[in-house]
Design an enzyme around this catalytic site. Structure first.
Site, mmCIF file in Angstrom:
data_model
loop_
_atom_site.group_PDB
_atom_site.id
_atom_site.type_symbol
_atom_site.label_atom_id
_atom_site.label_comp_id
_atom_site.label_asym_id
_atom_site.label_seq_id
_atom_site.Cartn_x
_atom_site.Cartn_y
_atom_site.Cartn_z
ATOM 1 C CG HIS A 1 4.546 -1.669 11.241
ATOM 2 N ND1 HIS A 1 5.528 -0.711 11.094
ATOM 3 C CD2 HIS A 1 3.595 -1.377 10.317
ATOM 4 C CE1 HIS A 1 5.191 0.126 10.117
ATOM 5 N NE2 HIS A 1 4.012 -0.257 9.629
ATOM 6 C CG HIS B 1 -0.373 0.092 2.534
ATOM 7 N ND1 HIS B 1 0.457 -0.883 3.064
ATOM 8 C CD2 HIS B 1 -0.439 1.060 3.489
ATOM 9 C CE1 HIS B 1 0.850 -0.522 4.274
ATOM 10 N NE2 HIS B 1 0.334 0.659 4.564
ATOM 11 C CG ASP C 1 4.968 3.333 7.424
ATOM 12 O OD1 ASP C 1 4.130 3.546 6.529
ATOM 13 O OD2 ASP C 1 4.660 2.781 8.505
ATOM 14 C CG HIS C 2 4.266 -0.022 4.339
ATOM 15 N ND1 HIS C 2 4.153 -1.348 4.680
ATOM 16 C CD2 HIS C 2 3.861 0.686 5.421
ATOM 17 C CE1 HIS C 2 3.697 -1.444 5.926
ATOM 18 N NE2 HIS C 2 3.509 -0.220 6.389
ATOM 19 C CG HIS D 1 0.171 4.379 4.674
ATOM 20 N ND1 HIS D 1 -0.555 3.644 5.588
ATOM 21 C CD2 HIS D 1 -0.682 5.333 4.194
ATOM 22 C CE1 HIS D 1 -1.789 4.125 5.653
ATOM 23 N NE2 HIS D 1 -1.893 5.142 4.819
#
Ligand SMILES: [Zn+2]
Length: 236
Positions: A148, A28, A32-33, A30
């Site tokens: 995470h 996805h 942080d990905h 975001h």
């Protein structure tokens, strides 16, 4: 590489293990990905797979439900078949979030976590529950690689929701040992998630009862139960 939030740890790991980057899979949009993708593809041009309904500028292969991702460079031996991953649409955390399932492993980003689930940002509780139910239908031995390491905090919350679950207490002990030794708790297995993750257990009487206590009302509809424990978790 799945969901490189930063390039540097990926580059370090590849160098340390003598590995070559052959493809990037994004679950996805975001940061942080996906934040490390631009730097990684600048270093080496590799295919970048990701959800077709989300704004990830570096995608070369937009994918969705029913698609198969084939990565020839991943073949274990020249004669082995290239492994392939099935793409599953699992909206809820974001509107077009996808998971990749193959080689007995599930890469599910921020939808299913070890003993928890992601926050519902762009979809509805009903969508998120449907996505989790879809993942929960995979075989027990499936390795769950989530986005995470939230396991210990998730277990602490799960114990409040499902206090009589002995498997949960045992899971907490195992997770604590791993973290004390500086090791990850991941991957988990789907069997373990079905037995202990309250977000996959919205029809279990103990989970329903806790949700009702939180709501101060009687509800048995799984979507309402799910929404109640998700809201409770957000506030805890
Ligand atoms: Zn996310």
């Amino acid at each position: 590489m799945v969901d490189p939030g930063e390039a540097r740890p990926v580059q370090d790991y590849l160098a340390q293990e003598g590995l070559t980057l052959v493809a990037i899979l994004a679950t996805h949009h975001h940061p942080d990905h996906v934040g490390g993708i631009a730097e990684l593809v600048a270093m080496k041009k590799v295919p970048v797979f990701g959800p077709k309904g989300e704004p990830i500028p570096e995608l070369t292969h937009p994918v969705g439900q029913g698609d198969k991702v084939e990565i020839p460079g991943l073949a274990a031996a020249p004669t082995a078949l290239a492994p392939s991953f099935d793409v599953l649409d699992i909206p809820g955390h974001t509107r077009a979030h996808v998971a990749y399932y193959g080689l007995g492993s599930l890469f599910c980003g921020d939808t299913l976590f070890a003993c928890g689930c992601g926050r519902v940002f762009e979809g509805t509780a009903a969508q998120m529950l449907q996505s989790l139910t879809k993942l929960a239908a995979l075989p027990d031995e499936t390795k769950v690689y989530c986005g995470h390491e939230y396991t210990l905090a998730n277990i602490k919350f799960a114990r409040a929701v499902d206090p009589g679950n002995a498997l949960l207490a045992a899971r907490e002990e195992r997770a604590q040992c791993l973290r004390d030794a500086g090791r990850p708790t991941l991957p988990s297995t789907l069997g373990e998630e079905r037995a202990t993750n309250p977000f996959l257990r919205c029809a279990e009487p103990a989970v329903v009862e806790s949700a009702n206590k939180y709501l101060g009302a009687r509800a048995s509809d799984p979507v309402r139960v799910f929404a109640a424990i998700r809201e409770w978790k957000n506030k805890s």
